[in-house]
Write an enzyme that holds these catalytic residues in place. Sequence first.
Site, short mmCIF file in Angstrom:
data_model
loop_
_atom_site.label_atom_id
_atom_site.label_comp_id
_atom_site.label_asym_id
_atom_site.label_seq_id
_atom_site.Cartn_x
_atom_site.Cartn_y
_atom_site.Cartn_z
CB THR A 40 3.07 25.57 64.44
OG1 THR A 40 2.42 26.64 65.10
CG2 THR A 40 3.01 24.34 65.31
CB SER A 80 2.11 32.91 59.85
OG SER A 80 0.90 32.31 60.25
CB THR A 125 -1.76 26.97 60.47
OG1 THR A 125 -1.82 27.31 61.86
CG2 THR A 125 -1.00 25.68 60.28
CG ASP A 126 -2.23 31.49 63.52
OD1 ASP A 126 -2.93 30.46 63.59
OD2 ASP A 126 -1.60 31.94 64.49
N1 ASP Z 1 0.78 30.85 65.25
C1 ASP Z 1 1.34 29.85 64.35
C2 ASP Z 1 1.67 30.54 63.05
O1 ASP Z 1 0.77 30.88 62.32
C3 ASP Z 1 0.35 28.77 64.16
C4 ASP Z 1 0.77 27.64 63.26
O2 ASP Z 1 1.72 27.73 62.50
O3 ASP Z 1 0.06 26.62 63.30
O4 ASP Z 1 2.82 30.75 62.75
#
Ligand code: ASP
Length: 323
Positions: free
Chosen positions: A30, A76, A109-110
Site C-alpha cells: 500500500t 504482499s 502490511t498484510d
Molecule cells: N494488501 C496490502 C499489502 O499487504 C496492504 C498494505 O500494504 O497495507 O500489500
Amino acid sequence: MNVQWLYFHPVRTKMQNDARKVAVLATGGTIAGTAARAGDNIGYTAAQLGVQALVEAVPALREVALITEQVAQLDSKDMEFSIWAALAARVAHHLADDGVAGIVITHGTDTLEETAYLLQRLLAPAKPVVLAAAMRPATALLRDGPQNLLDAVTLAREPGARGVMAVLAGTVHSAWDVRKVHSYRVDAFGSGEAGPVARFEEGWVRRLRGWPAGEAIGLAVLDQPWPWVEIVTSHAAARGEVVRAMVAAGVKGIVLAGTGNGSVHHALEAALIEAQHAGVAVLRSTRCLDGPVQMKRGDELPSAGTLTPVQARIELMLQLMRA
Ligand code: ASP
C-alpha cells in the site's frame, strides 16, 4: 542532570552527519499504492509506484545517500517463496557492503510480520534492516507512507542499531514480536506483551528495550525446496478430516492454532497425532493474541512457544529445510 536537556536536539544535524548509505529495497504494498480518488482509503491498487517515486515523496531524504532497488512489485497478500528468497539475497548483498549503514525494505502490511520473522531467522543482521509500510495509499489525503519511510531510513542509520525491525506510526517493532493487529487503523501494528523496541519522537529514536538479536540460520538453507506447511485452527465442532485430507495430499508440516494454552478439539487432536505418527511435523501454537503454549505432562504435540501461528509456520518450514 536537567532532564529537559535529554529531549532537546539541535535542529536536524542528524541527516547531514552520516556519509554511509542506506539501501532502500522496494517490494510494493500500500505504501506504493494509488487510488483514483484522493479520499479513497480502501479502493486502491497496491504496488503501483516505483522505489524512486517513494523516495522522492520525502524531501528530507535528499540529504541521505541512498541505493534504491526494486526487488518486487506486489500486494504482499500475494507474497511468494521466490520473492522471499530474492529479497533475502539482496538484503545479504547490501549487508556485506561496509559503506551501507542499514537497509530499508518497503513492504505491504498484510504479510510484513512473516517477511520480518523470516529475515531475522535467516540473517540475524548486525546492522538494522527496517521494514517500512503504510496503511494508506500514496494518493490518500492523510498518507502515512512518507513519514514511515523517513523514520525507517533514520533507524537504518541509528548508531548501534541491529536486527530486523518494522516502523509504522512512530513505533519500532522487533521482528520477533511484530504483528498486524488492526485491519484499517493507521497505527495497525503491535508487539504483543513484549512491547515496542523504540518510539520516534520528532525524528529521534527513543529506545525502550534491546535491539532484536539471535543466531542466523544462513541463506544456504534456501537451496532446499520450501516444504508445504499449513495452519489449521481449533474451534467448536472442529473435525479431523481436513488434516487427513492434507496428509493424503502430501503436506509436510502442520501448525495448529489451538485454543487457549494450545488446547485442541479432541477430533482434530486425534487427526494431528495420526499425522505426526505418519511423519508429518506438527507444531502447536495458540490462536490467543498473546502468551506462550506451555507443555504439560502427557502432551504429544510439541509447543511452538511464544510464536504466533504464522511465525510458527515459517519456523517449521525452516526446521524441515534444515533437517
Ligand atoms: N494488501 C496490502 C499489502 O499487504 C496492504 C498494505 O500494504 O497495507 O500489500
